[in-house]
Motif scaffolding. Structure first.
Motif, PDB file in Angstrom:
ATOM      1  N   TYR A   1       1.288   7.314   3.263  1.00  0.00           N
ATOM      2  CA  TYR A   1       0.488   6.194   3.772  1.00  0.00           C
ATOM      3  C   TYR A   1       1.178   5.543   4.970  1.00  0.00           C
ATOM      4  N   LEU A   2       2.466   5.309   4.851  1.00  0.00           N
ATOM      5  CA  LEU A   2       3.213   4.634   5.908  1.00  0.00           C
ATOM      6  C   LEU A   2       3.380   5.499   7.140  1.00  0.00           C
ATOM      7  N   LEU A   3       3.344   6.823   6.969  1.00  0.00           N
ATOM      8  CA  LEU A   3       3.505   7.735   8.092  1.00  0.00           C
ATOM      9  C   LEU A   3       2.211   7.934   8.876  1.00  0.00           C
ATOM     10  N   ASN A   4       1.084   7.560   8.271  1.00  0.00           N
ATOM     11  CA  ASN A   4      -0.215   7.741   8.914  1.00  0.00           C
ATOM     12  C   ASN A   4      -0.391   6.685  10.008  1.00  0.00           C
ATOM     13  N   GLU A   5      -0.670   7.128  11.223  1.00  0.00           N
ATOM     14  CA  GLU A   5      -0.804   6.215  12.350  1.00  0.00           C
ATOM     15  C   GLU A   5      -1.922   5.193  12.133  1.00  0.00           C
ATOM     16  N   ASN A   6      -2.956   5.579  11.378  1.00  0.00           N
ATOM     17  CA  ASN A   6      -4.049   4.649  11.098  1.00  0.00           C
ATOM     18  C   ASN A   6      -3.596   3.457  10.268  1.00  0.00           C
ATOM     19  N   ASN A   7      -2.426   3.566   9.651  1.00  0.00           N
ATOM     20  CA  ASN A   7      -1.910   2.489   8.809  1.00  0.00           C
ATOM     21  C   ASN A   7      -0.725   1.772   9.440  1.00  0.00           C
ATOM     22  N   SER A   8      -0.503   1.998  10.720  1.00  0.00           N
ATOM     23  CA  SER A   8       0.606   1.326  11.401  1.00  0.00           C
ATOM     24  C   SER A   8       0.316  -0.166  11.519  1.00  0.00           C
ATOM     25  N   LEU A   9       1.364  -0.943  11.719  1.00  0.00           N
ATOM     26  CA  LEU A   9       1.201  -2.388  11.849  1.00  0.00           C
ATOM     27  C   LEU A   9       0.338  -2.723  13.061  1.00  0.00           C
ATOM     28  N   GLU A  10       0.559  -2.017  14.155  1.00  0.00           N
ATOM     29  CA  GLU A  10      -0.214  -2.271  15.374  1.00  0.00           C
ATOM     30  C   GLU A  10      -1.690  -2.008  15.137  1.00  0.00           C
ATOM     31  N   ARG A  11      -1.969  -0.930  14.419  1.00  0.00           N
ATOM     32  CA  ARG A  11      -3.361  -0.587  14.119  1.00  0.00           C
ATOM     33  C   ARG A  11      -4.008  -1.652  13.222  1.00  0.00           C
TER      34      ARG A  11
ATOM     35  N   CYS B   1       0.837  -1.205   0.000  1.00  0.00           N
ATOM     36  CA  CYS B   1       0.000   0.000   0.000  1.00  0.00           C
ATOM     37  C   CYS B   1       0.870   1.253   0.000  1.00  0.00           C
ATOM     38  N   GLY B   2       1.962   1.220   0.764  1.00  0.00           N
ATOM     39  CA  GLY B   2       2.881   2.354   0.782  1.00  0.00           C
ATOM     40  C   GLY B   2       3.543   2.566  -0.564  1.00  0.00           C
TER      41      GLY B   2
END
Length: 397
Positions: free
Chosen positions: A317-327, A309-310
């Protein structure tokens, strides 16, 4: 090669009528019954899907006579007829847009023909996704990247599908008056179970009588409100039967195609993620209850998905917290609970055809998936996922 046509004369007549609609430069518009064989795909629950294969002699003859492009005139095609009177109907013409976009991106087979009654696609030499594929890291990552391509697409379609799907999270009169689902909501399956053998009644009646559809639905709505999953272009039927695996002979690597985009629309990102993990390393094809992966096991798929996706959408996209691995892990768990709510579909299929050949299959599937909901709520309570999202709430059924 198929040795003979295995579909009945009525189906064959229907196939011939469709082929006659094709442009005359397409070799399939000129076939005679002796030129090809046909068989029905024994997959899905509401679809009529046929594979048609032309003989080598007929294909060469028709190519030479009617077309100069062998690439666009395939010797094997798949014809899929539109389900009649199913409980949810999308705008069919929108399918042309996203089929064209995604086939160009190598996600799904090429679209050859489309109308309100059917679609014709190229045939892909492949097999359906299986338990063994979940055990192969390269195939898992390839599947994740393929899903990322779908979720990163922005086809020019309406929000009609989103609105239709969202109605199933509403306890409104329209749902209860829908003849396809009202009997299930009102537990007609309990009356039907009383007519079954003592063995079947003893196994299923007690469990099915405790199901509270509205309570489960309200819990899912509450989770939806808390998780706030982003809207993406979603497959919306991301089960194993709709994933095709093609092994490249030289490298041994897998390529993954997706099919059956009938219910695709803009919907919550987690919907497809939850469907995948609700069957992760299950030997049952779709409706099993065989456990759930660890966070580390989830990361193999989600890291590949996130990185693709990034790549497609940019570093933002990768910097957005909504797209973090944990999320993504939390979101996948929440939507896995919703995926297990397909117990409702299984009960609906039993209720609508209680003497059908798949009666036992749907009863067992509904039993497995409802019990899975209870197990997963306990698991996601113990690991802190549900308490983090829902303070002071009863997480159990």
């Amino acid at each position: 090669m198929f040795k003979k046509t295995t579909i009945d004369p009525e189906d064959l007549e229907q196939v011939m009528k469709v082929l006659a609609k094709l442009c005359s430069s397409n070799v399939w518009s000129n076939v005679q019954l002796a030129d090809f064989t046909a068989r029905r795909f024994e997959m899905g629950y509401v679809n009529n899907i046929f594979c048609c294969e032309m003989t080598e002699e007929a294909h060469e003859r028709l190519i030479n006579k009617y077309s100069s492009s062998a690439e666009d005139n395939l010797s094997k095609i798949v014809i899929k007829f539109t389900p009649k009177d199913f409980f949810i109907k999308f705008k069919r013409y929108e399918m042309i847009a996203y089929h064209t976009i995604l086939s160009e991106r190598g996600v799904l087979p090429k679209l050859i023909y489309f109308d309100d009654d059917c679609m014709i696609n190229e045939y892909i030499e492949s097999r359906t996704y299986s338990y063994e594929d979940d055990c192969d890291s390269q195939t898992v990552q390839q599947l994740a990247k393929t899903l990322a391509i779908v979720h990163s697409a922005r086809p020019p379609i309406s929000m009609n599908g989103f609105e239709l799907f969202n109605k199933f999270f509403d306890d409104n009169e329209e749902n209860e008056n829908n003849p396809m689902i009202s009997d299930t909501i009102n537990k007609k399956y309990l009356d039907l179970l009383m007519k079954e053998s003592e063995e079947i009644r003893n196994k299923y009646y007690s469990t099915f009588s405790e199901i509270d559809y509205k309570k489960i639905n309200n819990f899912n709505k509450l989770l939806l409100d808390k998780i706030k999953s982003p809207l993406v272009f979603s497959h919306c039927d991301f089960n194993r039967g709709n994933r095709l695996v093609q092994r490249e002979p030289k490298t041994g690597k897998s390529r993954v195609y997706l099919i059956d985009f009938d219910y695709s629309c803009f919907f919550y990102r987690g919907f497809d993620l939850g469907r995948y993990f609700s069957n992760y390393r299950h030997r049952e094809d779709m409706f099993g209850d065989e456990g759930f992966p660890t966070d580390d096991e989830m990361k193999l798929f989600l890291e590949a998905y996130r990185n693709e996706c990034g790549r497609l959408q940019g570093d933002q996209y990768l910097l957005n917290e909504n797209n973090s691995l944990e999320r993504l892990i939390i979101e996948s768990k929440v939507f896995t609970l919703m995926a297990y709510s397909d117990y409702f579909f299984c009960l609906m299929m039993y209720t609508n055809n209680p003497t059908g050949p798949k009666k036992d299959y749907f009863l067992e599937s509904a039993y497995n998936r409802y019990n899975a909901i209870k197990k997963q709520r306990k698991l996601f309570t113990a690991d802190g996922t549900l308490p983090m999202l829902l303070d002071n709430h009863d997480y159990q059924l």
